[in-house]
Design a protein around this motif. Structure first.
Motif, PDB file in Angstrom:
ATOM      1  N   TRP A   1      44.692  35.553  40.746  1.00 20.48           N
ATOM      2  CA  TRP A   1      45.522  36.730  40.507  1.00 20.48           C
ATOM      3  C   TRP A   1      45.642  37.062  39.013  1.00 20.48           C
ATOM      4  O   TRP A   1      46.030  38.165  38.667  1.00 20.48           O
ATOM      5  N   LEU A   2      45.305  36.116  38.139  1.00 16.10           N
ATOM      6  CA  LEU A   2      45.321  36.400  36.706  1.00 16.10           C
ATOM      7  C   LEU A   2      44.081  37.176  36.268  1.00 16.10           C
ATOM      8  O   LEU A   2      44.141  37.988  35.349  1.00 16.10           O
ATOM      9  N   ASP A   3      42.957  36.903  36.931  1.00 14.43           N
ATOM     10  CA  ASP A   3      41.693  37.579  36.597  1.00 14.43           C
ATOM     11  C   ASP A   3      41.531  38.802  37.490  1.00 14.43           C
ATOM     12  O   ASP A   3      41.255  38.690  38.680  1.00 14.43           O
ATOM     13  N   LYS A   4      41.704  39.976  36.910  1.00 16.58           N
ATOM     14  CA  LYS A   4      41.708  41.230  37.694  1.00 16.58           C
ATOM     15  C   LYS A   4      40.351  41.931  37.698  1.00 16.58           C
ATOM     16  O   LYS A   4      40.219  43.026  38.249  1.00 16.58           O
ATOM     17  N   SER A   5      39.339  41.370  37.069  1.00 14.37           N
ATOM     18  CA  SER A   5      38.048  42.040  36.984  1.00 14.37           C
ATOM     19  C   SER A   5      37.413  42.187  38.366  1.00 14.37           C
ATOM     20  O   SER A   5      37.451  41.262  39.180  1.00 14.37           O
ATOM     21  N   PRO A   6      36.817  43.351  38.645  1.00 14.01           N
ATOM     22  CA  PRO A   6      36.131  43.528  39.937  1.00 14.01           C
ATOM     23  C   PRO A   6      34.796  42.789  39.988  1.00 14.01           C
ATOM     24  O   PRO A   6      34.197  42.665  41.054  1.00 14.01           O
ATOM     25  N   VAL A   7      34.312  42.327  38.819  1.00 15.78           N
ATOM     26  CA  VAL A   7      33.030  41.631  38.736  1.00 15.78           C
ATOM     27  C   VAL A   7      33.289  40.135  38.671  1.00 15.78           C
ATOM     28  O   VAL A   7      34.172  39.668  37.950  1.00 15.78           O
TER      29      VAL A   7
ATOM     30  N   PRO B   1      30.501  40.878  29.389  1.00 11.92           N
ATOM     31  CA  PRO B   1      30.189  40.498  28.003  1.00 11.92           C
ATOM     32  C   PRO B   1      31.370  39.940  27.218  1.00 11.92           C
ATOM     33  O   PRO B   1      31.226  38.936  26.503  1.00 11.92           O
ATOM     34  N   MET B   2      32.552  40.532  27.326  1.00  8.52           N
ATOM     35  CA  MET B   2      33.719  40.020  26.591  1.00  8.52           C
ATOM     36  C   MET B   2      34.160  38.674  27.145  1.00  8.52           C
ATOM     37  O   MET B   2      34.433  37.730  26.398  1.00  8.52           O
ATOM     38  N   PHE B   3      34.236  38.580  28.455  1.00  5.66           N
ATOM     39  CA  PHE B   3      34.624  37.326  29.104  1.00  5.66           C
ATOM     40  C   PHE B   3      33.675  36.206  28.699  1.00  5.66           C
ATOM     41  O   PHE B   3      34.097  35.076  28.417  1.00  5.66           O
ATOM     42  N   ARG B   4      32.390  36.519  28.661  1.00  5.57           N
ATOM     43  CA  ARG B   4      31.366  35.518  28.340  1.00  5.57           C
ATOM     44  C   ARG B   4      31.579  34.957  26.931  1.00  5.57           C
ATOM     45  O   ARG B   4      31.479  33.741  26.719  1.00  5.57           O
ATOM     46  N   LYS B   5      31.903  35.821  25.977  1.00  4.67           N
ATOM     47  CA  LYS B   5      32.122  35.357  24.606  1.00  4.67           C
ATOM     48  C   LYS B   5      33.356  34.467  24.514  1.00  4.67           C
ATOM     49  O   LYS B   5      33.331  33.401  23.860  1.00  4.67           O
ATOM     50  N   PHE B   6      34.447  34.870  25.144  1.00  3.41           N
ATOM     51  CA  PHE B   6      35.662  34.048  25.098  1.00  3.41           C
ATOM     52  C   PHE B   6      35.468  32.723  25.831  1.00  3.41           C
ATOM     53  O   PHE B   6      36.070  31.707  25.462  1.00  3.41           O
ATOM     54  N   PHE B   7      34.638  32.728  26.864  1.00  4.50           N
ATOM     55  CA  PHE B   7      34.401  31.495  27.626  1.00  4.50           C
ATOM     56  C   PHE B   7      33.594  30.500  26.792  1.00  4.50           C
ATOM     57  O   PHE B   7      34.010  29.341  26.616  1.00  4.50           O
TER      58      PHE B   7
ATOM     59  N   SER C   1      39.954  41.016  31.479  1.00  6.12           N
ATOM     60  CA  SER C   1      39.541  41.464  32.815  1.00  6.12           C
ATOM     61  C   SER C   1      39.970  42.895  33.096  1.00  6.12           C
ATOM     62  O   SER C   1      39.376  43.577  33.947  1.00  6.12           O
ATOM     63  N   SER C   2      40.984  43.377  32.363  1.00  8.83           N
ATOM     64  CA  SER C   2      41.461  44.742  32.575  1.00  8.83           C
ATOM     65  C   SER C   2      40.745  45.771  31.702  1.00  8.83           C
ATOM     66  O   SER C   2      40.600  46.933  32.100  1.00  8.83           O
ATOM     67  N   VAL C   3      40.307  45.362  30.499  1.00 11.39           N
ATOM     68  CA  VAL C   3      39.782  46.345  29.545  1.00 11.39           C
ATOM     69  C   VAL C   3      38.274  46.300  29.355  1.00 11.39           C
ATOM     70  O   VAL C   3      37.691  47.286  28.885  1.00 11.39           O
ATOM     71  N   GLU C   4      37.616  45.188  29.710  1.00 11.90           N
ATOM     72  CA  GLU C   4      36.184  45.100  29.424  1.00 11.90           C
ATOM     73  C   GLU C   4      35.370  46.002  30.355  1.00 11.90           C
ATOM     74  O   GLU C   4      35.777  46.294  31.483  1.00 11.90           O
ATOM     75  N   LYS C   5      34.234  46.431  29.858  1.00  9.95           N
ATOM     76  CA  LYS C   5      33.308  47.246  30.651  1.00  9.95           C
ATOM     77  C   LYS C   5      32.152  46.362  31.095  1.00  9.95           C
ATOM     78  O   LYS C   5      31.308  45.959  30.290  1.00  9.95           O
ATOM     79  N   PRO C   6      32.101  46.011  32.375  1.00 13.95           N
ATOM     80  CA  PRO C   6      31.028  45.118  32.846  1.00 13.95           C
ATOM     81  C   PRO C   6      29.657  45.761  32.739  1.00 13.95           C
ATOM     82  O   PRO C   6      29.517  46.991  32.741  1.00 13.95           O
ATOM     83  N   GLU C   7      28.637  44.934  32.649  1.00 15.30           N
ATOM     84  CA  GLU C   7      27.262  45.415  32.671  1.00 15.30           C
ATOM     85  C   GLU C   7      26.864  45.776  34.104  1.00 15.30           C
ATOM     86  O   GLU C   7      27.484  45.292  35.063  1.00 15.30           O
TER      87      GLU C   7
END
Length: 430
Positions: A332-338, A345-351, A397-403
């Motif tokens: 429930w914390l990760d709201k990304s549809p992907v 891309p943003m998630f990947r860098k922070f991870f 997860s709310s603001v990034e634009k997935p590929e």
């Protein structure tokens, strides 16, 4: 998940037909890990670690049962019976080294399994229950491993039990009674050793039961995959057997080579030498440290050094348990549809440049003395750890634009050829 193209189990003779009618165990196995269970065709070797975890759990159960036959849970003789197993019991040294190093390998494959789940968002719908049961398994593993570390009754065993149970004493009002209740007295002794031995023997079977539920929950939505795209057609899947039994077998062979190399050539590399000294309540070791797989959470515990409203020790205890419990809320914390980190891309860098380095720092600081610069580094890493899950992950997860995602699993494997993607016959007519 029910796949209309899944192969139906067909008994091959009279006996198997009789068994299928009265006790359909072969059908259950066939549908769970055989050709009757279609899985995504693009699973990488990161999907091997669930099977490896199951194998090392069984190694722990089998070797643990053998060791329990020769162990005496009595503070006067526990250390001596451990040495008796090593020196006098036929193949006792092998059983003990296999059990001790099996615990380390169990945690290694589970940690990789967890980080694969974090990167590929395996906790997202419709697989929340699989993830939640996995976190329960990890908590049970931590409890089982702690109790097992106490049983040899060496210096680290005794003082580790004293320090960890002493954490409950930090709880206001009820802490000290809870600590006394856990130990059966005011310090680790016969009562604590008997309790820890009983629970250490019992909990692996509880873990096995939860693992069965974990696998059962997995078979309802089906396996995830590196793209995060759901199965759309028969062309997206292959039967689990023989494709992934062969792949898992290869991965298991590599893992067992590493495991037996450690057991036979470096059996004490992951242990602590002080645990070969019999427990002495009057002699405190210079550096009390748990087993390596507890280090990141031990570093979080020690990161709190200043009293603020509550005592620093209590803040450390709360943070240590919260570091695992917050995993329950990831769906429930990760709201990304992907799902897959490959397309975020943003998630990947922070991870890769945030969470992974923070965990490495926590591992190092947890095994280091409680002095500078390790305390400061553990404080920074602890702060980032909680920020990553509670602040960064929800915002990203709310603001990034997935590929762009592939249309299907088949497209991700074979490319964008339309006929191949749709499963159409590409063989020219004769």
């Amino acid at each position: 998940m029910s796949f209309p193209w899944a192969r139906e189990y067909q008994p091959s003779n009279g006996f198997t037909r009789f068994l299928d009618e009265k006790l359909p165990l072969p059908r259950l196995v066939y549908n769970a890990v055989g050709a009757g269970y279609p899985v995504p065709r693009n699973l990488s070797y990161f999907w091997n670690f669930g099977v490896l975890a199951g194998v090392f759990l069984m190694v722990q159960i089998v070797t643990g049962i053998v060791l329990a036959m020769h162990y005496a849970a009595n503070a006067q003789v526990a250390f001596a019976t451990t040495e008796h197993i090593m020196r006098n019991v036929n193949w006792g040294w092998l059983m003990r080294y296999a059990h001790a190093n099996g615990a380390s390998f169990f945690f290694i494959v589970v940690y990789i399994h967890i980080f694969r789940g974090l990167f590929y968002s395996s906790y997202k719908a419709p697989r929340e229950m699989i993830w939640l049961l996995g976190v329960v398994i990890f908590l049970l593993m931590m409890a089982t491993a702690f109790m097992g570390y106490v049983l040899p009754w060496g210096q680290m065993s005794f003082w580790g039990a004293k320090v960890i149970t002493g954490l409950f004493g930090a709880i206001p009002l009820v802490g000290e009674p809870i600590q006394i209740w856990l130990l059966g007295g005011f310090a680790p002794d016969n009562a604590a050793l008997n309790r820890f031995f009983s629970l250490h023997f019992l909990l692996p079977f509880v873990i096995l039961g939860v693992v069965i539920l974990h696998i059962w929950a997995l078979h309802i939505p089906g396996s995830s995959n590196p793209t995060g795209v759901e199965v759309k057609s028969e062309s997206d899947t292959v039967p689990f057997h023989p494709y992934y039994t062969a792949k898992d077998g290869f991965g298991l062979g590599i893992a067992l080579l590493a495991y037996f190399a450690l057991v036979f050539f470096l059996p004490n590399a992951l242990g602590h030498p002080d645990n070969y000294i019999e427990a002495n309540p009057l002699s405190t070791p210079a550096h009390i440290v748990p087993e390596w797989y507890f280090w990141p959470f031990y570093a979080i515990l020690r990161a709190f050094t200043v009293d603020f409203i509550l005592p620093a020790k209590l803040w450390g205890v709360i943070a240590m348990f919260s570091a695992i419990l917050l995993w329950f809320f990831l769906p429930w914390l990760d709201k990304s549809p992907v799902r897959s980190g490959h397309y975020r891309p943003m998630f990947r860098k922070f991870f890769w440049f945030g969470l992974i380095p923070a965990m490495i720092v926590l591992f190092i600081c947890g095994g280091a003395p409680a002095e500078e610069p390790y305390v400061m580094l553990s404080q920074i890493a602890t702060a980032y750890y909680f920020l990553h899950f509670l602040v960064i992950l929800p915002i990203v997860s709310s603001v990034e634009k997935p590929e762009p995602l592939p249309y299907s699993i088949t497209e991700a494997v074979l490319g964008s050829d339309k006929k191949a993607v749709l499963g159409e016959n590409t063989t020219p007519a004769v």
